[in-house]
Design a protein around this motif. Structure first.
Motif, mmCIF file in Angstrom:
data_model
loop_
_atom_site.group_PDB
_atom_site.id
_atom_site.type_symbol
_atom_site.label_atom_id
_atom_site.label_comp_id
_atom_site.label_asym_id
_atom_site.label_seq_id
_atom_site.Cartn_x
_atom_site.Cartn_y
_atom_site.Cartn_z
ATOM 1 N N TRP A 146 0.820 -1.202 0.000
ATOM 2 C CA TRP A 146 0.000 0.000 0.000
ATOM 3 C C TRP A 146 0.854 1.253 0.000
ATOM 4 C CZ3 TRP A 146 -5.174 0.210 -0.553
ATOM 5 C CH2 TRP A 146 -5.769 1.436 -0.359
ATOM 6 N N GLY A 147 0.595 2.156 -0.905
ATOM 7 C CA GLY A 147 1.338 3.416 -0.994
ATOM 8 C C GLY A 147 1.060 4.048 -2.335
ATOM 9 N N PRO A 148 1.437 5.315 -2.518
ATOM 10 C CA PRO A 148 1.085 6.007 -3.761
ATOM 11 C C PRO A 148 1.603 5.308 -5.017
ATOM 12 C CG PRO A 148 2.014 7.530 -2.178
ATOM 13 C CD PRO A 148 2.155 6.172 -1.591
ATOM 14 N N THR A 157 -2.842 -1.125 -3.029
ATOM 15 C CA THR A 157 -3.309 0.079 -3.720
ATOM 16 C C THR A 157 -3.784 -0.293 -5.118
ATOM 17 O OG1 THR A 157 -1.568 1.235 -2.587
ATOM 18 C CG2 THR A 157 -2.739 2.448 -4.268
ATOM 19 N N GLY A 200 -7.458 -0.765 -3.701
ATOM 20 C CA GLY A 200 -7.798 0.502 -4.331
ATOM 21 C C GLY A 200 -8.311 0.237 -5.745
ATOM 22 N N TYR A 201 -7.430 -0.236 -6.602
ATOM 23 C CA TYR A 201 -7.820 -0.755 -7.905
ATOM 24 C C TYR A 201 -7.608 -2.267 -7.848
ATOM 25 C CZ TYR A 201 -7.121 3.962 -9.807
ATOM 26 O OH TYR A 201 -7.173 5.298 -10.077
ATOM 27 N N SER A 261 -12.173 -0.250 -4.309
ATOM 28 C CA SER A 261 -12.619 1.089 -4.697
ATOM 29 C C SER A 261 -12.937 1.126 -6.185
ATOM 30 C CB SER A 261 -11.548 2.126 -4.396
ATOM 31 O OG SER A 261 -11.425 2.317 -3.025
ATOM 32 N N PRO A 312 -5.601 12.120 -15.014
ATOM 33 C CA PRO A 312 -5.263 11.608 -13.677
ATOM 34 C C PRO A 312 -5.594 12.580 -12.544
ATOM 35 C CG PRO A 312 -3.452 11.290 -15.202
ATOM 36 C CD PRO A 312 -4.461 12.113 -15.919
ATOM 37 N N GLU A 313 -5.577 13.881 -12.843
ATOM 38 C CA GLU A 313 -5.847 14.856 -11.784
ATOM 39 C C GLU A 313 -7.272 14.766 -11.263
ATOM 40 O OE1 GLU A 313 -4.323 15.623 -14.559
ATOM 41 O OE2 GLU A 313 -2.368 16.408 -13.975
ATOM 42 N N ILE A 362 -8.721 12.467 -10.073
ATOM 43 C CA ILE A 362 -8.819 11.608 -8.892
ATOM 44 C C ILE A 362 -9.090 12.429 -7.633
ATOM 45 C CG2 ILE A 362 -6.330 11.639 -8.412
ATOM 46 C CD1 ILE A 362 -8.438 8.519 -8.072
ATOM 47 N N ILE A 363 -8.801 13.712 -7.713
ATOM 48 C CA ILE A 363 -8.984 14.571 -6.554
ATOM 49 C C ILE A 363 -10.474 14.692 -6.196
ATOM 50 C CG2 ILE A 363 -9.208 16.884 -7.576
ATOM 51 C CD1 ILE A 363 -6.832 15.771 -4.795
ATOM 52 N N LEU A 375 -12.335 12.184 -5.905
ATOM 53 C CA LEU A 375 -12.684 10.904 -5.287
ATOM 54 C C LEU A 375 -13.651 11.103 -4.124
ATOM 55 C CD1 LEU A 375 -11.758 7.826 -5.122
ATOM 56 C CD2 LEU A 375 -10.209 8.592 -3.365
ATOM 57 N N ARG A 376 -14.732 10.315 -4.124
ATOM 58 C CA ARG A 376 -15.732 10.338 -3.054
ATOM 59 C C ARG A 376 -16.484 11.653 -2.946
ATOM 60 N NH1 ARG A 376 -16.100 5.583 -0.295
ATOM 61 N NH2 ARG A 376 -14.308 4.376 -0.859
ATOM 62 N N ASN A 383 -18.505 11.223 4.260
ATOM 63 C CA ASN A 383 -19.531 11.444 3.240
ATOM 64 C C ASN A 383 -20.719 12.165 3.833
ATOM 65 O OD1 ASN A 383 -18.133 10.315 1.206
ATOM 66 N ND2 ASN A 383 -19.036 8.283 1.396
ATOM 67 N N LEU A 401 -11.259 20.039 -15.955
ATOM 68 C CA LEU A 401 -10.104 19.133 -15.924
ATOM 69 C C LEU A 401 -10.021 18.318 -17.206
ATOM 70 C CD1 LEU A 401 -10.032 17.635 -12.309
ATOM 71 C CD2 LEU A 401 -8.415 19.199 -13.329
ATOM 72 N N ARG A 426 -13.350 17.809 2.236
ATOM 73 C CA ARG A 426 -13.254 16.420 1.788
ATOM 74 C C ARG A 426 -11.792 16.009 1.619
ATOM 75 N NH1 ARG A 426 -12.863 14.728 -3.180
ATOM 76 N NH2 ARG A 426 -13.464 16.738 -4.010
ATOM 77 N N LEU A 468 -9.674 13.187 3.541
ATOM 78 C CA LEU A 468 -9.130 12.070 2.733
ATOM 79 C C LEU A 468 -7.632 11.909 2.931
ATOM 80 C CD1 LEU A 468 -10.759 12.039 -0.805
ATOM 81 C CD2 LEU A 468 -11.017 10.412 1.046
ATOM 82 N N ALA A 521 -3.638 7.030 -0.564
ATOM 83 C CA ALA A 521 -2.671 6.407 -1.477
ATOM 84 C C ALA A 521 -3.243 6.297 -2.878
ATOM 85 C CB ALA A 521 -2.282 5.029 -0.968
ATOM 86 N N LEU A 522 -4.579 6.216 -2.960
ATOM 87 C CA LEU A 522 -5.229 6.115 -4.263
ATOM 88 C C LEU A 522 -5.038 7.369 -5.094
ATOM 89 C CD1 LEU A 522 -8.708 4.488 -3.977
ATOM 90 C CD2 LEU A 522 -6.636 3.621 -4.964
ATOM 91 N N LEU A 523 -4.815 8.477 -4.407
ATOM 92 C CA LEU A 523 -4.693 9.741 -5.135
ATOM 93 C C LEU A 523 -3.381 9.818 -5.904
ATOM 94 C CD1 LEU A 523 -6.003 12.148 -2.361
ATOM 95 C CD2 LEU A 523 -7.305 11.122 -4.173
ATOM 96 N N SER A 524 -2.512 8.837 -5.688
ATOM 97 C CA SER A 524 -1.194 8.725 -6.335
ATOM 98 C C SER A 524 -0.485 10.077 -6.472
ATOM 99 C CB SER A 524 -1.293 7.991 -7.674
ATOM 100 O OG SER A 524 -1.996 8.753 -8.606
ATOM 101 N N TYR A 525 0.005 10.418 -7.641
ATOM 102 C CA TYR A 525 0.876 11.601 -7.655
ATOM 103 C C TYR A 525 0.124 12.913 -7.497
ATOM 104 C CZ TYR A 525 0.106 12.908 -12.558
ATOM 105 O OH TYR A 525 -0.436 13.321 -13.720
ATOM 106 N N THR A 526 -1.135 12.949 -7.940
ATOM 107 C CA THR A 526 -1.938 14.143 -7.688
ATOM 108 C C THR A 526 -2.068 14.332 -6.185
ATOM 109 O OG1 THR A 526 -3.215 13.416 -9.572
ATOM 110 C CG2 THR A 526 -4.058 15.285 -8.367
#
Lengths: 411, 260
Positions: free
Chosen positions: A248-250, A274, A296-297, A319, A370-371, A373-374, A376-377, B48, B178, B203, B207, B214-219
């Motif tokens: 687990w990690g980025p 992840t 995650g995925y 997720s 990819p941005e 993803i921010i 999310l939820r 949520n 985006l 949020r 998060l 970790a899901l947010l990866s590099y962003t």
């Protein structure tokens, strides 16, 4: 039969002639290298408990059996390789080798096996090492029940636990490898079997294949590594009954597949990673009876993947179940169980009557931008996913599981 | 101001709605914690709820309270009391009673669960801090809207629209831009865009405290780098604070001039 008996007798005669050389810190022979020099082919060297400050111990062309009693410590004092072997029919057992120095120019190892055949490396403990067991150009060996650990901090300054280069027919089993760079590493090696190992907390990969065809790894556990297993540029890899958890990690993966052809994944469990599987440029891979739980995925298919078939897998509480790039390319999802499936089964045959679409709109969008993803939820994404589920517009229309199972697949 | 705050506050604590709100959180918190064995998922579900329900309740309660207490307000206006202290007192009365319902309602089950001994306390405190800010922000916005519209229906309509905009539509526009500008580097833009919406900001702040970040990866890494620094934390809390202060300033300015 009558011809064999004299041969056997001869063999018996010769083997019983083998002698035992004893080494202990207070004995006449107090250094391991000296004992090796004294010993003849087929001898056993018994090393008593104690600390031996030696390095560059060499066994060249002698079939010896090194046997440690009560884990004698070989302290290499951060100067080069501890033990180098180039021989046939040898064994190393019950040794504890510590303090192998880091080097940027040469691969110092606790045990270096080079150009050897028919060997056994068992029950050793390697601590605070650079490379653990480094095997090159060797075949028909067994590496088992060793415990290898180090304190790797950066990738450039650390080595691999069990490193196999240009080898064949090796068996690596029941080892525990912790906190090194790659737990087990195979390069240009073939017909190796890797079973029942535990790779935990390694900096880069738990198990790493590079250009290594026809290998299999079974019943291993990969816990909390940078990535559990990385299989790259290899063919015919068999992966069964492994457990990938908490990677687990980025930038962490359970299983990273890159340019892999003709492999099979069966009965593996992926838990809390992840990205459980990231597949890039993989062809003809069968995924059967795997379980993906809480990732995650669960599966991320990157480009250039052809004929990857997912059958009878369970996708539970991830997720994102599937993230997908590119065309369908004969990739197939069929007869899997999806915990997010909301369809019904009127005829009670255990197969949902409505196809399931594993790619959410959001995961599709995140793939493109990819941005995103921010978000999310956020509530908007929830609404979007729901409306897309009702009537798909953006997600690949052909990417469906037409026979989603109503119950978790048992195996 | 404090006298009026006290009156409003006690008026509201006698109102059954405060209790309904309080019991709602109490129930939610207990159910999530005691029927769910994973603290992290409980916090995600709570998140949520907080980023949806808290602003909604804040908005509706604020508007409702303003319109309902109009007669009382007019009575007070006839007295020698500063106008700003009347309205600010009423505002804080509403905001504090709502915040209290939230904090007690969620705090009691979490305390009973033994949270203060666990390491999840920081995630939880972030949950409460953002919940608190969202209550303050949205009741302030609601007071502003109600003040500008004598017509109750119009006032309610705008208030709901505001909530809808910040909770849903803003994210839609954000996502569209985006996707539309995907050829450009977007991490700075997304950082800025999420700073300007208190719901998005809350949020993301929550998060980033959870494993799921970790899901947010590099962003996510860009965000973590920003919010992880003292400057980033101060900036985001400052932004939330600004969202409270600015509507209150407007409130003060408008009541000073308004002909009641």
């Amino acid at each position: 039969m009558k011809k064999i008996i004299p041969v056997l007798l001869m063999l018996f005669y010769f083997t019983t002639r083998a002698q035992v050389v004893e080494v202990c810190p207070t004995c006449e022979v107090s250094s391991i290298q000296k004992a090796i020099d004294l010993a003849d082919n087929g001898d056993t060297i018994k090393i008593a408990k104690g600390t031996y400050r030696e390095q560059e111990i060499k066994i060249i062309d002698k079939s010896l059996h090194l046997l440690g009693e009560g884990y004698p410590v070989i302290d290499a004092q951060f100067k080069g390789t501890a033990l180098t072997v180039r021989a046939e029919n040898f064994s190393l057992e019950g040794l504890k080798i510590i303090n192998i120095g880091t080097s940027h120019t040469s691969d110092h190892a606790a045990i270096l096996v080079s150009g050897s055949k028919n060997f056994r490396i068992e029950n050793n403990r390697l601590e605070n090492i650079f490379f653990g067991i480094l095997v090159e150009k060797s075949s028909h060996g067994v590496i088992s029940r060793n415990q290898i650990s180090s304190k790797a901090v950066s990738q450039a300054k650390s080595g691999n636990g069990i490193h196999m280069w240009n080898c064949s027919d090796l068996t690596v089993s029941n080892n525990i490898v912790k906190s090194v760079r790659d737990g087990i590493y195979l390069e240009f090696s073939k017909n190796c079997t890797i079973t029942n190992n535990l790779c935990e907390g390694n900096l880069r990969y738990g198990l790493h294949f590079m250009f290594a065809d026809n290998n299999k790894y079974l019943d291993n556990t990969f816990d909390n590594n940078g990535a559990g297993v990385a299989v790259m540029y290899s063919k015919f890899i068999e992966m069964q009954r492994n457990l990938f958890r908490k990677n687990w990690g980025p930038a962490s993966y359970g299983l990273l597949l890159k340019e892999i052809n003709d492999a099979e994944l069966k009965n593996n469990i992926f838990e809390d990673n992840t990205i459980a599987i990231s597949a890039d440029n993989t062809n003809r891979i069968n995924y059967i009876n795997n379980e993906f739980r809480g990732n995650g995925y669960a599966v991320r298919i990157r480009g250039a993947c052809y004929k990857n078939v997912f059958t009878a897998n369970s996708f539970i509480a991830n997720s994102f179940d599937v993230s997908y790039t590119g065309n369908i390319n004969e990739n197939e999802f069929s007869r899997n169980y999806w915990s997010e499936y909301t369809g019904y089964d009127l005829d009670k045959d255990g197969i949902g009557d409505v196809p399931y679409r594993p790619v959410k709109l959001f995961s599709y969008l995140v793939n493109r931008t990819p941005e995103a993803i921010i978000l999310l939820r956020s509530m908007f994404i929830g609404l979007l996913d729901f409306s897309e589920k009702v009537s798909p517009v953006f997600t690949p229309a052909e990417l469906t599981d037409d026979y989603p199972q109503m119950k978790k697949i048992k195996w | 101001m404090f006298k009026i705050l006290k009156y409003s506050f006690f008026d509201l604590t006698r109102s059954s709605w405060s209790y309904v709100y309080f019991f709602f959180y109490l129930l939610l918190g207990s159910v999530l914690l005691f029927l769910n064995n994973d603290l992290s998922t409980a916090i995600i579900t709570l998140m949520n709820v907080i980023i949806m329900i808290v602003p909604l309740i804040g908005t509706i309660f604020g508007v409702m309270y303003y319109y309902n207490s109009r007669e009382f307000t007019q009575l007070l206006l006839a007295q020698p009391v500063r106008r700003s202290s009347i309205f600010l007192g009423q505002y804080f009365g509403v905001a504090i009673s709502l915040s209290l319902s939230l904090i007690l309602g969620l705090g009691i089950p979490f305390a009973a669960y033994g949270l203060f001994k666990s390491s999840a306390i920081w995630d939880f405190s972030m949950l409460l801090v953002t919940g608190l800010f969202l209550t303050l922000i949205f009741s302030a916005l609601a007071f502003n809207i109600a003040l500008s519209h004598e017509n109750k229906i119009k006032g309610f309509g705008y208030a709901i629209l505001l909530w809808l905009f910040l909770a849903v539509i803003y994210d839609g526009i954000f996502l569209l831009s985006l996707v539309y500008f995907q050829d450009y580097p977007l991490d700075k833009f997304s950082l800025a865009a999420s700073m300007f919406n208190p719901i998005d900001l809350s949020r993301i702040l929550i998060l980033l405290k959870l494993d799921i970040s970790a899901l947010l990866s590099y962003t996510g890494a860009v965000f973590k780098q920003f919010f992880g620094t003292p400057v980033g934390t101060l900036a985001s809390l400052g932004m939330l604070f600004l969202w409270v202060i600015l509507p209150l300033f407007r409130l003060k300015r408008v009541v000073g001039k308004k002909d009641f």
